[in-house]
Design a protein around this motif. Structure first.
Motif, PDB file in Angstrom:
ATOM      1  N   LYS A 145       8.624  -4.193   4.648  1.00 39.26           N
ATOM      2  CA  LYS A 145       9.597  -3.259   4.067  1.00 39.26           C
ATOM      3  C   LYS A 145       8.898  -2.012   3.551  1.00 39.26           C
ATOM      4  O   LYS A 145       7.684  -2.010   3.319  1.00 39.26           O
ATOM      5  CB  LYS A 145      10.405  -3.927   2.948  1.00 39.26           C
ATOM      6  N   VAL A 146       9.688  -0.970   3.390  1.00 39.01           N
ATOM      7  CA  VAL A 146       9.206   0.263   2.776  1.00 39.01           C
ATOM      8  C   VAL A 146      10.140   0.553   1.605  1.00 39.01           C
ATOM      9  O   VAL A 146      11.360   0.603   1.782  1.00 39.01           O
ATOM     10  CB  VAL A 146       9.216   1.431   3.782  1.00 39.01           C
ATOM     11  N   SER A 147       9.572   0.680   0.418  1.00 42.88           N
ATOM     12  CA  SER A 147      10.429   0.853  -0.753  1.00 42.88           C
ATOM     13  C   SER A 147      10.030   2.078  -1.561  1.00 42.88           C
ATOM     14  O   SER A 147       8.967   2.666  -1.372  1.00 42.88           O
ATOM     15  CB  SER A 147      10.370  -0.405  -1.626  1.00 42.88           C
ATOM     16  N   PRO A 160       8.747   3.976  -4.809  1.00 42.60           N
ATOM     17  CA  PRO A 160       7.863   3.617  -5.926  1.00 42.60           C
ATOM     18  C   PRO A 160       8.632   3.666  -7.242  1.00 42.60           C
ATOM     19  O   PRO A 160       9.689   4.307  -7.316  1.00 42.60           O
ATOM     20  CB  PRO A 160       6.793   4.702  -5.883  1.00 42.60           C
ATOM     21  N   ARG A 167       0.845  -1.196   0.000  1.00 41.19           N
ATOM     22  CA  ARG A 167       0.000   0.000   0.000  1.00 41.19           C
ATOM     23  C   ARG A 167       0.877   1.242   0.000  1.00 41.19           C
ATOM     24  O   ARG A 167       1.947   1.270   0.610  1.00 41.19           O
ATOM     25  CB  ARG A 167      -0.956   0.006   1.202  1.00 41.19           C
ATOM     26  N   PRO A 168       0.430   2.274  -0.725  1.00 38.43           N
ATOM     27  CA  PRO A 168       1.227   3.498  -0.786  1.00 38.43           C
ATOM     28  C   PRO A 168       1.087   4.299   0.501  1.00 38.43           C
ATOM     29  O   PRO A 168       0.005   4.333   1.102  1.00 38.43           O
ATOM     30  CB  PRO A 168       0.615   4.262  -1.959  1.00 38.43           C
ATOM     31  N   ARG A 216      -0.929  -4.480  14.682  1.00 34.96           N
ATOM     32  CA  ARG A 216      -1.493  -5.677  14.072  1.00 34.96           C
ATOM     33  C   ARG A 216      -0.894  -5.910  12.700  1.00 34.96           C
ATOM     34  O   ARG A 216      -0.987  -6.987  12.139  1.00 34.96           O
ATOM     35  CB  ARG A 216      -3.013  -5.534  13.907  1.00 34.96           C
ATOM     36  N   LEU A 217      -0.343  -4.845  12.139  1.00 35.16           N
ATOM     37  CA  LEU A 217       0.279  -4.966  10.824  1.00 35.16           C
ATOM     38  C   LEU A 217       1.781  -4.879  11.002  1.00 35.16           C
ATOM     39  O   LEU A 217       2.278  -3.959  11.636  1.00 35.16           O
ATOM     40  CB  LEU A 217      -0.181  -3.834   9.885  1.00 35.16           C
ATOM     41  N   LYS A 218       2.478  -5.849  10.415  1.00 37.51           N
ATOM     42  CA  LYS A 218       3.930  -5.834  10.488  1.00 37.51           C
ATOM     43  C   LYS A 218       4.428  -5.235   9.175  1.00 37.51           C
ATOM     44  O   LYS A 218       4.048  -5.703   8.087  1.00 37.51           O
ATOM     45  CB  LYS A 218       4.412  -7.270  10.632  1.00 37.51           C
ATOM     46  N   ALA A 276       6.261   6.498  -1.084  1.00 37.68           N
ATOM     47  CA  ALA A 276       6.871   5.259  -0.592  1.00 37.68           C
ATOM     48  C   ALA A 276       5.793   4.171  -0.647  1.00 37.68           C
ATOM     49  O   ALA A 276       4.598   4.468  -0.593  1.00 37.68           O
ATOM     50  CB  ALA A 276       7.373   5.435   0.838  1.00 37.68           C
ATOM     51  N   ILE A 277       6.249   2.937  -0.786  1.00 34.64           N
ATOM     52  CA  ILE A 277       5.329   1.804  -0.820  1.00 34.64           C
ATOM     53  C   ILE A 277       5.654   0.904   0.373  1.00 34.64           C
ATOM     54  O   ILE A 277       6.783   0.454   0.518  1.00 34.64           O
ATOM     55  CB  ILE A 277       5.508   0.966  -2.116  1.00 34.64           C
ATOM     56  N   ALA A 278       4.652   0.675   1.223  1.00 38.86           N
ATOM     57  CA  ALA A 278       4.861  -0.201   2.375  1.00 38.86           C
ATOM     58  C   ALA A 278       4.335  -1.597   2.053  1.00 38.86           C
ATOM     59  O   ALA A 278       3.252  -1.742   1.478  1.00 38.86           O
ATOM     60  CB  ALA A 278       4.142   0.371   3.598  1.00 38.86           C
ATOM     61  N   THR A 279       5.120  -2.609   2.423  1.00 41.40           N
ATOM     62  CA  THR A 279       4.639  -3.988   2.340  1.00 41.40           C
ATOM     63  C   THR A 279       4.268  -4.398   3.757  1.00 41.40           C
ATOM     64  O   THR A 279       5.124  -4.385   4.645  1.00 41.40           O
ATOM     65  CB  THR A 279       5.740  -4.913   1.791  1.00 41.40           C
ATOM     66  N   VAL A 280       2.990  -4.709   3.981  1.00 43.78           N
ATOM     67  CA  VAL A 280       2.541  -4.994   5.343  1.00 43.78           C
ATOM     68  C   VAL A 280       1.932  -6.382   5.435  1.00 43.78           C
ATOM     69  O   VAL A 280       1.292  -6.861   4.504  1.00 43.78           O
ATOM     70  CB  VAL A 280       1.508  -3.947   5.837  1.00 43.78           C
ATOM     71  N   GLN A 281       2.180  -7.011   6.590  1.00 46.81           N
ATOM     72  CA  GLN A 281       1.636  -8.342   6.834  1.00 46.81           C
ATOM     73  C   GLN A 281       0.659  -8.246   7.999  1.00 46.81           C
ATOM     74  O   GLN A 281       0.995  -7.725   9.059  1.00 46.81           O
ATOM     75  CB  GLN A 281       2.774  -9.301   7.181  1.00 46.81           C
ATOM     76  N   SER A 282      -0.544  -8.748   7.790  1.00 44.95           N
ATOM     77  CA  SER A 282      -1.581  -8.650   8.815  1.00 44.95           C
ATOM     78  C   SER A 282      -1.568  -9.882   9.712  1.00 44.95           C
ATOM     79  O   SER A 282      -1.500 -11.012   9.233  1.00 44.95           O
ATOM     80  CB  SER A 282      -2.952  -8.521   8.144  1.00 44.95           C
TER      81      SER A 282
END
Lengths: 309, 249
Positions: free
Chosen positions: B219-221, B223, A125-126, B214-216, A132-138
């Motif tokens: 990474k932050v990258s 765009p 999600r942006p 609750r959200l891990k 920046a783009i965050a990759t998040v795990q719920s």
């Protein structure tokens, strides 16, 4: 694994944003059902049942749902959520309004505005206006998700034959009521689904001058958009706004006229396939993202462009 | 009646952010921080309601690190009466913030809570709606006009198709959109007098709230970047390129 998608509609027709959310839901890997909640909205349910890959359409047809109030819609979703591992909605103003209530009631974190599904519990999600783009795990057992309209392909609107099942609504808890709306009427395509968009900025100088934009848009069957500066200046209504806090668009062709290219605006249109910038200031940041830049006085260039098309 | 306003300390909107090289987040060292712009609008709206004689007290609340006290001071300098800082290190997700705000609402009993519609750092757009649900209150999100009555509030909302008006029973939650108002600048005398206004300090545990995320964030990258294209000399060349090179018209 099963997911429920909240349909975006106006009681008459199903909006394309729904098809995008269905694609994201399918990426989770399980069955996909669609909830159509409205009033006199059988036609919408019929359309939803045609979407390729949809298992079942749940229809709540109740006067209490004529307008999508957050308090009534969220109550329905909470009631139905028990049967699903994920509840999704398009990240429209309706989805953004309703879904956090559902997440709070289920005591889960909402994952807003996803642009990719990495796995059933991991998403992109942006953040920071898309810088920046965050990759998040719920870690929540149930996922509550809103889906960015430009980030996934639309599911095919035909080819499916899902059964339609009527379910009871939740009534109106009596906390809120709809008073009225002023919707912009336009013969042009909607901004979020248009193939071509012509947008004007502060450089247009006045609302009257947007006629120059409209003349070009008419030739291209394009939607008309605007930057925040143009909306704040009162040139055009709020629903024209493209940007971080307005509409996120990704048409085949985006023509930015008299728009300097603030980060806020770029966040709403930088995923367009082809970007054209017309601006008299050759230093304007919009040129850094434009495929084709024309340094020119828009009051001369727009009539020429309308003529040439 | 009281109004509670929630304010968040975020990277200033003028700062061009950079992603950390190790992709663990955003570079925050030495970066200018400010009040979330939507929250400034929320504070302004609360103050206007108070100045119209419809509210007695405006309380500014922030959940964040010790430095969030500066954000509360900004709200006090604008005109809020007192502040509450709920000290929490690390990122508190919207659900955690909503739970803390619920505790504050239960203690302070306001009739209205105003928040920005989203924070410009994580762009979640959730906290106001979550708070409303947890309290069992109605909500008027993305407000461009707020009219407070005796037992109800009318909110004009910015929606995808235009504008929508809803009427909410008080107490209610309102979230501000860009065009609700233009926030005032705090004058120097007001900045000085704001130093004397009280700020109470609390912890999430005071409200029985667990703020574990609750959200891990894996990474932050950065765009994907768009490359600047070419400049065309005139309209004729532009039309030619669009037709024959890009083939989009």
């Amino acid at each position: 694994m099963a997911a429920l998608v909240l349909a975006e509609h106006d009681n008459k027709s199903l909006k394309d944003a729904t098809l995008v959310a269905v694609t994201a839901a399918k990426a989770l890997g399980g069955d996909v059902d669609v909830l159509v909640a409205g009033s006199g909205c059988q036609a919408v349910a019929d359309a939803a049942s045609q979407i390729a890959g949809v298992r079942k359409v749940l229809l709540v047809d109740d006067a209490a749902n004529e307008h999508p109030l957050a308090e009534t819609l969220s109550a329905i979703l909470v009631k139905l959520a028990g049967g699903y591992d994920a509840v999704l909605a398009p990240a429209t103003t309706t989805g953004k309004n309703v879904m956090p209530r559902v997440a709070a009631r289920l005591d889960v974190a909402q994952i807003s505005d996803i642009t990719a599904v990495i796995s059933p519990d991991t998403f992109e999600r942006p953040i920071y206006a898309g810088n920046a783009i965050a990759t998040v795990q719920s870690s929540d057992a149930k996922k509550v998700i809103t889906v960015r309209g430009t980030a996934f392909d639309k599911a095919a609107a035909s080819g499916g034959s899902a059964a339609i099942e009527k379910v009871d609504g939740a009534g109106n808890p009596g906390l809120s009521k709809f008073i009225g709306q002023e919707l912009s009427k336009s013969e042009r395509p909607e901004l979020t689904s248009a193939k071509i968009i012509v947008s004007g900025g502060r450089g247009m100088g006045s609302g009257e001058n947007f006629k120059l934009i409209e003349a070009v848009a008419d030739k291209l069957n394009a939607a008309v958009g605007a930057s925040r500066a143009a909306v704040d200046a009162g040139f055009v209504p709020n629903d024209y706004q493209v940007g971080q806090t307005g509409k996120i668009v990704a048409p085949q062709l985006y023509i930015a006229v008299g728009i300097s290219g603030a980060i806020q605006h770029l966040a709403g249109m930088k995923d367009s396939k082809v970007i054209v910038a017309i601006n008299k200031d050759e230093e304007a940041p919009i040129f850094q993202v434009a495929d084709y830049g024309l340094v020119a006085d828009l009051f001369k260039a727009l009539p020429e462009l309308a003529e040439a098309l | 009646m009281k109004i509670v306003v929630a304010v968040k300390r975020v990277v200033d909107y003028n700062v061009k952010i950079r992603v950390k090289a190790d992709q663990t987040g955003i570079e925050l060292a030495g970066i200018k921080m400010s009040m979330n712009p939507f929250d400034e609008i929320a504070v302004e709206e609360a103050l206007r309601i108070k100045e119209a004689g419809k509210a007695k007290e405006v309380i500014a609340v922030s959940v964040g690190p010790a430095q969030a006290q500066e954000t509360i001071r900004t709200a006090l300098a604008m005109g809020a009466d007192r502040g509450i800082l709920v000290k929490a290190e690390g990122e508190v997700e919207p659900l955690g913030v909503a739970k803390i705000l619920k505790g504050i609402v239960e203690a302070e009993q306001p009739q209205l809570v105003i928040l920005g519609k989203q924070a410009i750092d994580n762009d979640c757009n959730q906290t106001g709606q979550m708070l409303a649900e947890l309290l069992g209150w109605p909500q008027g999100t993305f407000a461009s006009k707020v009219e407070l009555g005796a037992g109800e509030v009318k909110v004009v909302r910015e929606v995808d198709g235009g504008l929508e008006t809803v009427e909410l029973k008080l107490p209610a939650v309102v979230t501000s959109d860009l065009r609700l108002n233009e926030p005032r600048y705090a004058s120097l005398p007001n900045i000085m007098s704001a130093r004397k206004k009280p700020i109470a300090e609390k912890a999430p545990a005071d409200f029985g709230v667990d703020t574990a995320p609750r959200l891990k964030v894996l990474k932050v990258s950065e765009p994907a970047k768009r490359q600047a294209g070419v400049k065309v000399a005139n309209v004729a060349e532009l039309v030619d390129k669009l037709k024959n090179e890009a083939k989009v018209i």
